[in-house]
Design an enzyme around this catalytic site. Structure first.
Site, short mmCIF file in Angstrom:
data_model
loop_
_atom_site.label_atom_id
_atom_site.label_comp_id
_atom_site.label_asym_id
_atom_site.label_seq_id
_atom_site.Cartn_x
_atom_site.Cartn_y
_atom_site.Cartn_z
N ASP A 27 0.80 -1.22 0.00
CA ASP A 27 0.00 0.00 0.00
C ASP A 27 0.84 1.27 0.00
O ASP A 27 0.38 2.31 -0.47
CB ASP A 27 -1.00 0.01 1.16
N GLU A 50 9.47 -10.46 -2.65
CA GLU A 50 10.48 -9.40 -2.76
C GLU A 50 11.89 -9.94 -2.91
O GLU A 50 12.73 -9.32 -3.59
CB GLU A 50 10.39 -8.47 -1.55
N HIS A 113 1.36 0.34 10.39
CA HIS A 113 1.61 -1.05 10.04
C HIS A 113 2.93 -1.16 9.25
O HIS A 113 3.40 -0.21 8.64
CB HIS A 113 0.45 -1.63 9.21
N HIS A 114 3.53 -2.32 9.28
CA HIS A 114 4.84 -2.61 8.67
C HIS A 114 5.98 -1.90 9.40
O HIS A 114 7.09 -1.80 8.84
CB HIS A 114 4.87 -2.23 7.18
N GLY A 406 26.79 -16.42 -2.74
CA GLY A 406 26.39 -17.83 -2.71
C GLY A 406 25.04 -18.08 -2.06
O GLY A 406 24.90 -19.01 -1.27
N ASP A 433 17.92 -29.35 -7.26
CA ASP A 433 16.57 -29.47 -6.71
C ASP A 433 16.42 -28.73 -5.39
O ASP A 433 15.38 -28.11 -5.12
CB ASP A 433 16.16 -30.95 -6.56
N ASN A 460 19.12 -34.59 -7.35
CA ASN A 460 19.98 -35.52 -6.60
C ASN A 460 19.59 -35.59 -5.13
O ASN A 460 20.43 -35.80 -4.25
CB ASN A 460 21.47 -35.17 -6.78
N GLY A 462 18.64 -33.50 -2.75
CA GLY A 462 19.08 -32.66 -1.64
C GLY A 462 20.28 -31.80 -1.93
O GLY A 462 20.61 -31.50 -3.08
N GLU A 466 26.58 -29.39 -0.08
CA GLU A 466 26.84 -29.41 1.35
C GLU A 466 27.32 -30.80 1.79
O GLU A 466 28.18 -30.91 2.68
CB GLU A 466 25.57 -29.05 2.12
#
Length: 552
Positions: A27, A50, A113-114, A406, A433, A460, A462, A466
């Site tokens: 708004d 956003e 608000h916000h 990253g 994925d 794969n 996941g 990592e």
């Protein structure tokens, strides 16, 4: 309709080549959005959230040279701040426009608000200052001057800027710009140029020279000067992963992608053993150098955006453009020679079992061979980025990644932005994925905007990147498997809007690529099934270095 501050801001952005603005309505920005919709040269691209809008503006800017997004106060701008921080870290110029409560409401410290409810309306601008080169809380008296200042800083510094646009200030009447915004300013002093030339002569006269270039050459608009240097001198040259496709990788003097100790032997020899190295726009990061394992010669000329350094002597102010021009002049005048580049090792033909499950290294070898000149390839910071980083790309192609910041999920919205910035190029998205699950909503925006990228999704199960660093069997690196073939339809794709492929073998991959290259009038969604523990060799080497660093 009267001419307002909103119109002035949009005209300044359009003047700098912005034809689309990303964002989410709220708004406090709705009346400003009316002006975007009515602008003759700028179109509105509504994003799913956003954060995605920020990623899209970043991808747009990397192709077009400047991007912009609009969010609402507080909740909207904070959602986008991760993307803005990434643009700041990676020197991407983006203008972030935040619609805010009126100046009257702010002056009365109302619990709007916000907000945080404490009457302080500057909390979020202070946060933005940490990831912006310039910020402004626009007011009635100085709005147009502040707009010019921030946009000029964004373009010169190649980093994000922040404009807080209150609802009442957006409506203030003003006059259109009377002259173009001056952004091409002389930033190199005569004294710095003269001193750099004299010092450079002592270093490179009659010596063998190589060049290492990186992304800041691109960001600071110095590709023409770099290419002139390489063409005129024949110096062997390499880039880092961050600056991949900065130079023509089909050139005979291209030595490859330098990544410290995990580099190809030919690349390391050209960079580490040359008599003199010209290091242009180089930023070393842990992920692009296998844990800062770079080893540069003692005689290295460091050329930065606004300064250069030889030994302990710094020359400033001296832009990267001017410094590269001086290097070319001095090299020609004083007989600098190309370092002898080792002959490229002959690629031994690899016998591929066309019906066996795909491996990472075979996948990227085959996919890189399917690229065509002009492709814009966006890769998420996982197996995709490291799989493609050391494969040669065709001329005039572009490789976009985010190896410093990253942020997982960056690539899909960035592909949207890049494809809108250059609708003539075929966009290729390489995404895992796990990353896709964060920002997959923008497929709906791609369909609405009628761009037709090739989405190659690595399934794969996941977070394999990592797993390569730590915890290969830990449950936190696993994700719930989606039915990916249903995703495009869920976001509004009809049967004629998208081609779907599920690929498990080399033969299936090549068949899908052949059909893809013949079909440019629709989106392609290619799901590639991979073993969850398989990683490209380059990622394996880098991951080991990062794991060691994290354990120290």
């Amino acid at each position: 309709m009267s001419y307002t501050v909103s119109d002035y801001l949009l005209d300044r952005l359009a003047e700098q080549g912005v034809t689309e603005i990303f964002g989410v309505p709220g708004d406090f920005n709705l009346q400003f959005l009316d002006h975007i919709v009515e602008h003759k040269n700028i179109s509105w691209v509504g994003s799913a959230n956003e954060l995605n809008a920020g990623y899209s503006a970043d991808g747009y800017s990397r192709v077009r040279g400047l991007g912009a997004l609009v969010t609402t106060y507080g909740v909207g701008e904070l959602s986008a701040i991760n993307a803005i921080a990434g643009s700041y870290a990676e020197h991407v110029p983006v203008v972030h426009i935040v619609g805010a409560p009126s100046k009257e409401n702010q002056a009365n410290h109302l619990k709007m608000h916000h907000t945080l409810g404490d009457g302080d309306f500057s909390h979020f601008m202070r946060m933005a200052q940490e990831v912006s080169c310039a910020v402004a809380d626009l007011d009635h008296a100085t709005a147009t001057a502040e707009i010019d200042r921030v946009i000029r800083e964004v373009i010169i510094r190649r980093r994000p800027g922040y404009l807080l646009l209150s609802t009442d200030v957006a409506r203030v009447e003003t006059t259109p710009p009377q002259e173009p915004l001056q952004t091409d300013v002389a930033l190199s002093s005569e004294g710095a140029q003269k001193a750099f030339r004299m010092a450079l002569k002592e270093v490179i006269a009659g010596k063998e020279v190589s060049v290492l270039a990186d992304l800041l050459v691109h960001r600071m608009g110095a590709r023409e000067q770099l290419n002139n240097l390489l063409k005129e001198t024949g110096f062997p040259h390499a880039t880092l992963m961050w600056g991949k496709t900065l130079v023509d990788e089909s050139d005979a003097q291209f030595a490859g992608v330098y990544a410290g100790v995990v580099s190809d032997h030919r690349t390391r020899d050209a960079i580490e053993n040359t008599e003199v190295l010209i290091s242009a726009g180089v930023e070393f990061t842990d992920s692009t150098t296998a844990g800062f394992s770079q080893k540069l010669p003692q005689n290295t000329v460091h050329i930065r955006p606004q300064s250069s350094r030889i030994g302990n002597e710094v020359f400033t102010p001296l832009t990267i453009k001017t410094a590269l021009e001086i290097v070319l002049d001095v090299a020609r005048e004083y007989g600098a020679k190309p370092y002898p580049l080792q002959k490229e090792a002959e690629q031994q033909s690899q016998k591929i079992d066309m019906s066996a499950p795909l491996t990472q290294d075979i996948l990227w070898d085959l996919l890189s061979g399917e690229l065509t000149p002009g492709n814009i390839v966006v890769a998420d910071q996982g197996t995709s980025f490291f799989g493609m980083a050391n494969r040669k790309f065709p001329e005039s192609s572009m490789f976009i990644g985010q190896p410093l910041w990253g942020s997982i999920g960056y690539s899909l919205p960035a592909m949207l932005g890049a494809s809108i910035a250059d609708r003539e190029s075929r966009g290729i998205l390489l995404v895992g994925d796990g990353s896709a699950q964060l920002t997959i909503q923008e497929i709906g925006t791609m369909l609405r905007e009628k761009i037709n990228p090739v989405i190659i999704l690595i399934n794969n199960d996941g977070y394999t990147v990592e797993r390569a660093i730590h915890g290969p069997q830990q449950p936190y690196n696993d994700i719930h498997r989606y039915q990916w073939d249903l995703i495009p339809a869920a976001f509004g794709a009809g049967k004629d809007d998208v081609l779907l492929f599920k690929v498990q073998t080399a033969q299936e991959l090549l068949d899908a690529c052949r059909i893809t290259n013949e079909t440019r009038d629709r989106m392609v969604f290619m799901e590639i099934i991979m073993d969850k523990d398989d990683v490209p060799q380059l990622l394996n080497d880098v991951a080991k270095a990062l794991a060691r660093a994290n354990s120290q």
